[in-house]
Design an enzyme around this catalytic site. Structure first.
Site, mmCIF file in Angstrom:
data_model
loop_
_atom_site.group_PDB
_atom_site.id
_atom_site.type_symbol
_atom_site.label_atom_id
_atom_site.label_comp_id
_atom_site.label_asym_id
_atom_site.label_seq_id
_atom_site.Cartn_x
_atom_site.Cartn_y
_atom_site.Cartn_z
ATOM 1 N N THR A 215 -43.785 126.735 30.006
ATOM 2 C CA THR A 215 -43.983 125.515 29.330
ATOM 3 C C THR A 215 -44.928 125.972 28.623
ATOM 4 O O THR A 215 -45.790 126.332 29.242
ATOM 5 C CB THR A 215 -43.701 123.865 29.916
ATOM 6 O OG1 THR A 215 -43.121 123.243 28.327
ATOM 7 C CG2 THR A 215 -43.999 123.589 30.687
ATOM 8 N N ASN A 216 -45.349 124.368 27.625
ATOM 9 C CA ASN A 216 -46.572 124.341 27.472
ATOM 10 C C ASN A 216 -47.434 123.098 28.151
ATOM 11 O O ASN A 216 -46.909 121.930 28.416
ATOM 12 C CB ASN A 216 -46.723 124.727 25.967
ATOM 13 C CG ASN A 216 -46.213 123.539 25.281
ATOM 14 O OD1 ASN A 216 -46.387 121.954 24.910
ATOM 15 N ND2 ASN A 216 -45.209 124.217 25.139
ATOM 16 N N ARG A 217 -48.752 122.862 27.520
ATOM 17 C CA ARG A 217 -48.959 121.197 28.360
ATOM 18 C C ARG A 217 -49.348 120.306 27.568
ATOM 19 O O ARG A 217 -49.867 119.611 27.625
ATOM 20 C CB ARG A 217 -51.276 121.749 28.357
ATOM 21 C CG ARG A 217 -51.121 122.739 29.035
ATOM 22 C CD ARG A 217 -52.994 123.125 28.859
ATOM 23 N NE ARG A 217 -53.932 121.439 29.504
ATOM 24 C CZ ARG A 217 -55.124 121.428 28.675
ATOM 25 N NH1 ARG A 217 -55.119 122.643 28.430
ATOM 26 N NH2 ARG A 217 -55.695 120.586 28.994
#
Ligand code: CTP
Length: 410
Positions: A215-217
Site C-alpha cells: 500500500t502507500n502512505r
C-alpha cells in the site's frame, strides 16, 4: 470555525431527558464553530441542567418560559417571536416522548412548542428516551406525523441507558449531531445542491498473500474532507474508500474497496451518472503479478523477489467512459509530485483529460500524506494555476469545491 455554521442562527431546544447533558456540549461546539446558538429549555430540562450552564457556553441569553418578561419587558412569546423568525435552523435535542407528542398535535403550552410552531426554517428532532419508549406505537406515530410535515429525524442510537437497560433510544454524540446539522443546512443553500459527487479516497491495497499487501502512505483524510465539504454544499456524496480508519461524514454513502481493480470498477459504476468525480485516492500503479494462496514462508532464503505488474489507470478509463456517455460531467484529479510540480501536473491534467488538477509537493513535511494540512496548486484546463497556501484539508476542500461548482454552473 466551520464555514457552513459561521454566523448561522441555531435555536437549540432542550427537553427533559438525562441526555440533555450532551446538549451542553452540542451548544458549546456549535458556538466554537461560529454559530449563534439560542437555547430554549423546557421546565423538565431544568431538572437536569440550568440556564446558566448554557449561557456560559453560548455567551447568549437562554430562554425558559413563555411568561418571563424579565429581559425586555414583554412576555417571551412576543418578544422572542423573532427567535423563530430569525432562525436558520431549529434543533430539538434531546426530544422527549412528551415534546414529540405536543409537536405532533400542535400543542403550544411552552416556549419551545410555540417557537416550533412559528418556525419556517428546517426543524430537526433528535429523540432520546429509555427502554421500549422509543419503539412504542404512540411515539412512532408522532414521529411519522412530524417527518411527514418536513421535520428531519436524527435517529437515536443503540446502547446502554442511564437506567442500565440496553436498547434503541440514545442521543448520538456531538460530532454526529453536528454532521446532521451540516447536511440539513447544506441542502438549504449549498452550491452543489442536487448534484451527485463521487470521491475516491485513501491508498489502495494490493495483496501479496493472505496476510500481506502493498500500500502507500495515503490516509484518506483529504478525501473525507472533500466529502464533508460536498455535503456542506448540499451534494449527494458517494465515497469510495480503502480504509475505515477515519469517521465517515454524516450523509455520505461509503463504499469500501481494496485493490486498484476494485476501485476501477467502483469508480466506473458510481460515476456513470455523476456530476463530479474527484480522484483523491492514491491508486497503486503496480500490483503483485500473482497472489500466493498460502502465506509465503521464509524457507531459509535471505531474498524474496516479487514480480509486479501494471494496474489500470483509472482516470484513463474514466476519460473513455466520459467520451462515450458524457458522464461524469466533470473530473478532478490529484497529483502527488516530488519534483517539477507544475510541469508534471500540467502533463497529467492533459494526459488524463481533467477539468481541474490539484497538485501537491509530497516532500513538504507539513503537507500531503497523513497530516491535517496541505499546500496545493489548482490547475485548470484553460492553463490557469492557482496556488493555495498552507491550510487545513477542510479549507482546501472548500476551495476546490467552490471552483468545481462555478465550472459546473458555467
Ligand atoms: N490515478 C488513477 N489510476 C492509477 C493511478 C493514479 O486514476 N492507476 C489517479 C490518482 O487518483 C490521481 C491521479 O491519477 O488523481 C494522479 O495520480 P499520481 O499517482 O500522481 O500519478 P500517476 O498517474 O500514477 O503518474 P506518475 O506515477 O507518473 O506520477
Amino acid at each position: 470555525m466551520i464555514t457552513i455554521l459561521k454566523d448561522k442562527r441555531i435555536v437549540l431546544g432542550v427537553t427533559g431527558s438525562i441526555a440533555c447533558y450532551k446538549s451542553v456540549d452540542l451548544a458549546s461546539k456549535l458556538t466554537q464553530a461560529g454559530a449563534l446558538v439560542d437555547v430554549i429549555l423546557t421546565q423538565s430540562a431544568q431538572q437536569f441542567v440550568t440556564p446558566l450552564t448554557f449561557q456560559s457556553v453560548t455567551g447568549r441569553p437562554v430562554y425558559t418560559s413563555l411568561w418571563d418578561n424579565s429581559q425586555d419587558g414583554l412576555p417571551t412569546h412576543i418578544a422572542h417571536v423573532g427567535l423563530a423568525e430569525d432562525a436558520d435552523l431549529l434543533i430539538i435535542a434531546p426530544a422527549t416522548a412528551n415534546t414529540l407528542a405536543k409537536l405532533a398535535h400542535g400543542i403550544a403550552d411552552n416556549l419551545l412548542c410555540v417557537t416550533a410552531l412559528a418556525a419556517n426554517c428546517p426543524v430537526m428532532i433528535a429523540p432520546a428516551m429509555d427502554g421500549n419508549m422509543y419503539m412504542h406505537p404512540a411515539v412512532q406515530a408522532n414521529l411519522k406525523t412530524l417527518i411527514g410535515r418536513g421535520a428531519t429525524l436524527i435517529p437515536p442510537e443503540e446502547g446502554r441507558f442511564a437506567s442500565g437497560l440496553v436498547g434503541l433510544g440514545r442521543l448520538p454524540e456531538t460530532p454526529t449531531l453536528i454532521g446532521h446539522i451540516r447536511r440539513v443546512l447544506g441542502s438549504v443553500s449549498g452550491a452543489l445542491f442536487g448534484q451527485k459527487v463521487v470521491i475516491s479516497a485513501g491508498g489502495t491495497r494490493e495483496p501479496i498473500d493472505p496476510v500481506r499487501y502493498i500500500t502507500n502512505r495515503s490516509s484518506g483524510k483529504q478525501g473525507h474532507a472533500l466529502a464533508q465539504a460536498a455535503i456542506d454544499d448540499g451534494a449527494r456524496v458517494v465515497v469510495l474508500i480503502t480504509t475505515s480508519d477515519q469517521p465517515v461524514p454524516v450523509g455520505v454513502k461509503a463504499i469500501y474497496v481494496d485493490t486498484a481493480q476494485a476501485m476501477l470498477q467502483a469508480v466506473l459504476e458510481h460515476s456513470a451518472d455523476a456530476d463530479l468525480l474527484i480522484m483523491a485516492a492514491a491508486v497503486a500503479d503496480f500490483r503483485p503479478a500473482t497472489v500466493a494462496d498460502q502465506k509465503i514462508k521464509k524457507s531459509g532464503s535471505d531474498v524474496l523477489t516479487l514480480q509486479l505488474t501494471r494496474t489500470a489507470d483509472i482516470l484513463n478509463e474514466v476519460k473513455l467512459q466520459r467520451e462515450q456517455t458524457g458522464y461524469p460531467r466533470m473530473v478532478i484529479g490529484f497529483a502527488a509530485e516530488s519534483e517539477n510540480l507544475l510541469k508534471n501536473a500540467r502533463d497529467k491534467l492533459e494526459r488524463k483529460g481533467l477539468d481541474l488538477l490539484v497538485a501537491n509537493d509530497i516532500t513538504a513535511p507539513d503537507a500531503g500524506f497523513s497530516v491535517d494540512t496541505n499546500r496545493v496548486v489548482i490547475l485548470d484546463a484553460e492553463g490557469g494555476n492557482y496556488p493555495v497556501e498552507l491550510a487545513n484539508k477542510s479549507t482546501i476542500s472548500e476551495i476546490i469545491l467552490s471552483r468545481a461548482a462555478a465550472l459546473l454552473r458555467d
